[in-house]
Design an enzyme around this catalytic site. Structure first.
Site, short mmCIF file in Angstrom:
data_model
loop_
_atom_site.label_atom_id
_atom_site.label_comp_id
_atom_site.label_asym_id
_atom_site.label_seq_id
_atom_site.Cartn_x
_atom_site.Cartn_y
_atom_site.Cartn_z
N SER A 11 -6.66 4.36 -0.04
CA SER A 11 -7.90 3.40 0.11
C SER A 11 -8.15 3.31 1.72
O SER A 11 -9.14 2.79 2.10
CB SER A 11 -7.28 1.86 -0.12
OG SER A 11 -6.16 1.78 0.52
N GLU A 152 -3.85 -1.97 8.47
CA GLU A 152 -5.27 -1.36 8.65
C GLU A 152 -5.72 -2.01 10.19
O GLU A 152 -6.59 -1.48 10.66
CB GLU A 152 -6.23 -1.94 7.74
CG GLU A 152 -6.04 -0.93 6.35
CD GLU A 152 -6.49 0.42 6.34
OE1 GLU A 152 -7.38 0.81 7.00
OE2 GLU A 152 -6.02 1.11 5.68
N CYS A 184 4.17 1.27 -1.60
CA CYS A 184 2.59 1.36 -1.10
C CYS A 184 2.78 2.33 -0.13
O CYS A 184 3.47 2.01 0.94
CB CYS A 184 2.12 -0.06 -0.45
SG CYS A 184 0.64 -0.04 0.19
N HIS A 186 0.88 2.51 2.39
CA HIS A 186 0.84 2.07 3.85
C HIS A 186 2.08 1.42 4.51
O HIS A 186 2.20 1.31 5.88
CB HIS A 186 -0.13 0.39 3.70
CG HIS A 186 -1.58 0.62 3.63
ND1 HIS A 186 -2.18 1.44 2.65
CD2 HIS A 186 -2.62 0.74 4.65
CE1 HIS A 186 -3.55 1.53 2.77
NE2 HIS A 186 -3.76 1.22 3.98
N1 DGL Z 1 -1.84 2.52 0.10
C1 DGL Z 1 -2.28 2.21 -1.06
C2 DGL Z 1 -1.00 2.07 -2.03
O1 DGL Z 1 -0.09 2.78 -1.83
C3 DGL Z 1 -3.24 1.00 -1.27
C4 DGL Z 1 -3.29 -0.14 -0.78
C5 DGL Z 1 -4.36 -0.99 -0.81
O2 DGL Z 1 -5.40 -0.55 -0.53
O3 DGL Z 1 -4.27 -2.39 -1.20
O4 DGL Z 1 -0.66 1.06 -2.66
#
Ligand code: DGL
Length: 269
Positions: A11, A152, A184, A186
């Site tokens: 994302s 982000e 996740c 991120h």
């Molecule tokens: N990095 C993504 C994940 O692993 C998406 C995080 C998001 O956009 O909420 O879930």
């Protein structure tokens, strides 16, 4: 042997944690990355929306003739991939399997924590896989919706990040876990802050790193490695302004990507 690029998407910035590991593990592979920065976050959206976005993202990467797609997103891997994987001939690798396996091999006390987006945690994707293989493992999961916007916005190791980490992980910390899945992609960007809070006895499992290893195995098994030696090419695409992605991406990857990021209209795919 196949010299075509590996397509990777997420994302936003998070999937770069997988890209960095793929670059290390497979330095001869060309990579095309797409970060859907115009529609981030995915993790708080409905399953239908996540499926729709994922289909756009996959169609865009396929338009660039990639040999394989890595879904560097826990949310898409948990909610969309089981539904749509069968619609494509190109192999698609998600993050859940390899990450769940790594956590099971790491835990000594059979107590694993899982953190992820609300979508991922609600889907119980990691939990189901782990329980299927070893039902005696205790799982403690927690959705951390503010982690993605923190990352982000470049809050990797700041006071704000510390406060949010403490708020979300307080309960998890009390559970005497020895392994914590960063479910996740991120979240590895918050690794220092999370690790400081959880303490050195808790091993953090990075979905991006585990997926890079699984990708290497897949290329080995299917003889899909690139023949080129050195000089791998990296291309980056986003669905909103390139500036923020260029500066945070360069900082995180430890290489300048300024001037290499292109904006596309993802709704067209
Ligand atoms: N990095 C993504 C994940 O692993 C998406 C995080 C998001 O956009 O909420 O879930």
């Amino acid at each position: 042997m196949d010299n075509r690029s590996i397509g990777v998407f997420d994302s936003g910035l998070g999937g770069l944690t997988a890209v960095k590991e793929i670059m290390k593990e497979l330095p001869d592979e060309n990579i095309v990355y797409f970060g859907d920065t115009g529609r981030v976050p995915y993790g708080t959206r409905s399953k239908e929306t996540i499926i729709k976005y994922s289909k756009n993202d996959i169609a865009f990467l396929l338009s660039l003739n990639v040999k394989l797609i890595v879904v560097a997103c826990g949310t898409v891997s948990s909610l969309a991939l089981p539904e749509i994987r069968g619609d494509y001939k190109t192999p698609i690798i998600g993050v859940v399997e390899a990450t769940a396996d790594a956590a099971m091999h790491t835990t000594k006390n059979n107590r694993i924590g899982i953190i992820g987006t609300p979508g991922t945690i609600k889907s119980s994707s990691y939990e189901r896989l782990i329980k299927q293989k070893n039902s005696s493992i205790e799982i403690f999961s927690k959705a951390c919706p503010l982690f993605v916007p923190l990352v982000e916005n470049g809050h990797f190791d700041t006071k704000v990040a510390e406060l949010v980490v403490e708020e979300y992980l307080e309960e998890v910390k009390k559970q005497n876990i020895d392994t914590l899945i960063l479910g996740c992609t991120h979240y590895p960007l918050l690794k220092n802050t999370i690790s400081r809070y959880m303490g050195s006895d808790v091993k953090l499992i990075d979905a991006g790193a585990e997926t890079a290893r699984a990708l290497k195995e897949h290329l080995d098994k299917n003889e899909l490695h690139s023949k080129q030696r050195g000089g791998a090419e990296y291309r980056y695409f986003v669905s909103d302004n390139v500036d923020g992605f260029e500066s945070l991406g360069s900082m995180f990857l430890g290489m300048k990507i300024n001037g290499q990021v292109e904006k596309i209209d993802i709704e067209k795919y």
